[in-house]
Design a protein around this motif. Structure first.
Motif, mmCIF file in Angstrom:
data_model
loop_
_atom_site.group_PDB
_atom_site.id
_atom_site.type_symbol
_atom_site.label_atom_id
_atom_site.label_comp_id
_atom_site.label_asym_id
_atom_site.label_seq_id
_atom_site.Cartn_x
_atom_site.Cartn_y
_atom_site.Cartn_z
ATOM 1 N N MET A 1 0.848 -1.196 0.000
ATOM 2 C CA MET A 1 0.000 0.000 0.000
ATOM 3 C C MET A 1 0.889 1.254 0.000
ATOM 4 S SD MET A 1 -3.168 1.048 0.034
ATOM 5 C CE MET A 1 -4.076 2.573 0.331
ATOM 6 N N PRO A 2 0.636 2.201 -0.879
ATOM 7 C CA PRO A 2 1.444 3.430 -0.916
ATOM 8 C C PRO A 2 1.332 4.216 0.387
ATOM 9 C CG PRO A 2 0.114 3.203 -2.897
ATOM 10 C CD PRO A 2 -0.369 2.176 -1.936
ATOM 11 N N SER A 3 2.332 5.019 0.655
ATOM 12 C CA SER A 3 2.320 5.866 1.844
ATOM 13 C C SER A 3 1.302 6.988 1.665
ATOM 14 C CB SER A 3 3.704 6.458 2.086
ATOM 15 O OG SER A 3 4.047 7.340 1.014
ATOM 16 N N LEU A 4 0.963 7.604 2.784
ATOM 17 C CA LEU A 4 0.010 8.708 2.741
ATOM 18 C C LEU A 4 0.548 9.863 1.901
ATOM 19 C CD1 LEU A 4 -2.634 9.977 3.685
ATOM 20 C CD2 LEU A 4 -1.432 10.787 5.734
ATOM 21 N N THR A 5 1.863 10.116 1.991
ATOM 22 C CA THR A 5 2.460 11.203 1.204
ATOM 23 C C THR A 5 2.303 10.947 -0.291
ATOM 24 O OG1 THR A 5 4.082 11.606 2.946
ATOM 25 C CG2 THR A 5 4.577 12.489 0.758
ATOM 26 N N LYS A 6 2.561 9.716 -0.701
ATOM 27 C CA LYS A 6 2.423 9.381 -2.117
ATOM 28 C C LYS A 6 0.971 9.503 -2.556
ATOM 29 C CE LYS A 6 3.304 5.853 -5.580
ATOM 30 N NZ LYS A 6 3.751 4.483 -5.890
ATOM 31 N N LEU A 8 -1.371 11.433 -1.371
ATOM 32 C CA LEU A 8 -1.759 12.843 -1.463
ATOM 33 C C LEU A 8 -1.173 13.509 -2.705
ATOM 34 C CD1 LEU A 8 -1.476 13.956 2.280
ATOM 35 C CD2 LEU A 8 -3.562 13.546 0.946
ATOM 36 N N HIS A 9 0.086 13.232 -3.008
ATOM 37 C CA HIS A 9 0.725 13.855 -4.166
ATOM 38 C C HIS A 9 0.085 13.406 -5.477
ATOM 39 C CE1 HIS A 9 3.956 15.291 -1.517
ATOM 40 N NE2 HIS A 9 4.344 16.048 -2.523
ATOM 41 N N PHE A 10 -0.152 12.113 -5.602
ATOM 42 C CA PHE A 10 -0.706 11.612 -6.856
ATOM 43 C C PHE A 10 -2.182 11.981 -7.011
ATOM 44 C CE2 PHE A 10 3.146 9.143 -7.080
ATOM 45 C CZ PHE A 10 3.365 9.027 -8.444
ATOM 46 N N SER A 118 -1.778 6.088 -6.810
ATOM 47 C CA SER A 118 -2.227 6.411 -5.457
ATOM 48 C C SER A 118 -2.716 5.176 -4.695
ATOM 49 C CB SER A 118 -3.348 7.460 -5.512
ATOM 50 O OG SER A 118 -4.525 6.915 -6.080
ATOM 51 N N VAL A 119 -2.963 4.078 -5.400
ATOM 52 C CA VAL A 119 -3.428 2.845 -4.733
ATOM 53 C C VAL A 119 -2.468 1.683 -4.950
ATOM 54 C CG1 VAL A 119 -5.848 3.515 -4.879
ATOM 55 C CG2 VAL A 119 -4.832 2.213 -6.745
ATOM 56 N N SER A 120 -1.416 1.896 -5.749
ATOM 57 C CA SER A 120 -0.473 0.820 -6.029
ATOM 58 C C SER A 120 0.939 1.388 -6.067
ATOM 59 C CB SER A 120 -0.830 0.139 -7.351
ATOM 60 O OG SER A 120 0.028 -0.949 -7.602
ATOM 61 N N ASN A 121 1.911 0.502 -6.316
ATOM 62 C CA ASN A 121 3.307 0.928 -6.371
ATOM 63 C C ASN A 121 3.998 0.416 -7.642
ATOM 64 O OD1 ASN A 121 3.924 2.359 -3.792
ATOM 65 N ND2 ASN A 121 3.178 0.448 -2.912
ATOM 66 N N TYR A 126 6.051 1.748 -16.841
ATOM 67 C CA TYR A 126 5.555 2.945 -17.519
ATOM 68 C C TYR A 126 4.313 3.506 -16.847
ATOM 69 C CZ TYR A 126 2.117 -0.249 -19.539
ATOM 70 O OH TYR A 126 1.113 -1.167 -19.711
ATOM 71 N N MET A 127 3.709 2.725 -15.937
ATOM 72 C CA MET A 127 2.548 3.217 -15.202
ATOM 73 C C MET A 127 2.948 3.975 -13.946
ATOM 74 S SD MET A 127 -0.269 2.562 -16.753
ATOM 75 C CE MET A 127 -1.533 2.664 -15.478
ATOM 76 N N GLY A 128 4.239 4.180 -13.754
ATOM 77 C CA GLY A 128 4.723 4.959 -12.619
ATOM 78 C C GLY A 128 4.862 6.423 -12.964
ATOM 79 N N PRO A 129 5.677 7.165 -12.217
ATOM 80 C CA PRO A 129 5.860 8.598 -12.471
ATOM 81 C C PRO A 129 6.323 8.915 -13.888
ATOM 82 C CG PRO A 129 6.755 8.013 -10.340
ATOM 83 C CD PRO A 129 6.386 6.724 -11.002
ATOM 84 N N VAL A 130 7.142 8.032 -14.483
ATOM 85 C CA VAL A 130 7.627 8.296 -15.837
ATOM 86 C C VAL A 130 6.469 8.396 -16.826
ATOM 87 C CG1 VAL A 130 9.006 7.392 -17.743
ATOM 88 C CG2 VAL A 130 9.863 7.225 -15.413
ATOM 89 N N GLY A 131 5.497 7.522 -16.696
ATOM 90 C CA GLY A 131 4.339 7.578 -17.573
ATOM 91 C C GLY A 131 3.537 8.846 -17.384
ATOM 92 N N MET A 132 3.425 9.279 -16.124
ATOM 93 C CA MET A 132 2.703 10.513 -15.849
ATOM 94 C C MET A 132 3.459 11.712 -16.411
ATOM 95 S SD MET A 132 2.500 13.299 -13.735
ATOM 96 C CE MET A 132 1.164 14.467 -13.666
#
Length: 231
Positions: A1-6, A8-10, A118-121, A126-132
């Motif tokens: 589960m992602p952290s609360l910080t992650k 909120l940011h996403f 926001s719900v996964s890691n 490519y579905m991570g920050p790079v894709g965004m």
């Protein structure tokens, strides 16, 4: 589960991108420009009439006052009418519409990627920050390009003159002293670009902080003496 910080940011990035999509959607239905010009029958040395073209992306209206021999007001679909007149204006306008569709598609992909993160890691995919980053950057660049193409089509081609000529009843007209005023639909593309960049910054802030945290965790091992690391 992602952290609360992650989370909120996403989620914040997804919300900002959703607002930008709403702004662009409204811009597509608003007025983009008004072009005015003097008009006269071909061969006449005097401009005895005028015409006003009110442009949206999909619809437009032409108001003629003694242009070239009579007046009237007509509303029509922009792209089909440009297809009738042909030339560069229809190509440029088609490119503008295509770029707008791509902007919306890229923004929707950015929203989906942000929500997924926001719900996964999926950090190394490519579905991570790079894709965004890729989707939001592409949407901002395409929006800048469509602004340039729209201005070129409005000022550097005969688009407005061709639209007026199409309703002149076959009488050839000459136009002069053309001027154009941009409206809210055109200017709303700018906040769309700004919000796309803000969405990238939000993810970068988290990504940079996470990278720094990982480096700090690895540093004790990296800095330890070789004798200690052997045990």
């Amino acid at each position: 589960m992602p952290s609360l910080t992650k989370i909120l940011h996403f989620l914040s990035s997804a919300l900002v991108t959703a607002v930008s999509v709403a702004i662009l959607a409204y811009a597509m239905s608003a007025d983009w420009a008004t072009t005015t010009m003097e008009c006269t029958r071909q061969g006449s040395p005097f401009a005895n009439g005028s015409a006003v073209v009110q442009l949206r992306l999909f619809q437009a209206a032409v108001q003629r006052i003694v242009c070239p021999a009579f007046g009237g007001e007509d509303t029509f679909e922009v792209f089909p009418k440009l297809v009738e007149t042909g030339g560069a204006p229809v190509i440029l306008h088609g490119l503008v519409l295509g770029l707008l569709a791509l902007c919306l598609l890229c923004s929707l992909c950015s929203i989906l990627i942000s929500i997924y993160n926001s719900v996964s890691n999926p950090y190394e995919t490519y579905m991570g920050p790079v894709g965004m980053y890729a989707c939001s950057s592409l949407s901002a660049c395409l929006a800048v390009l469509l602004i340039i193409l729209y201005v070129v089509n409005l000022f550097a081609t005969q688009m407005a003159e061709d639209l007026v000529q199409a309703f002149s009843g076959g009488i050839q007209a000459e136009f002069r002293n053309k001027s154009a005023t941009m409206h809210v639909g055109f200017f709303l593309v700018i906040p769309y670009i700004v919000l796309s960049i803000i969405a990238i910054i939000l993810i970068y802030m988290y990504d940079h902080a996470a990278y720094t945290h990982r480096r700090e965790q690895q540093r004790p091992t990296e800095d330890a003496p070789k004798e200690i690391m052997m045990y």
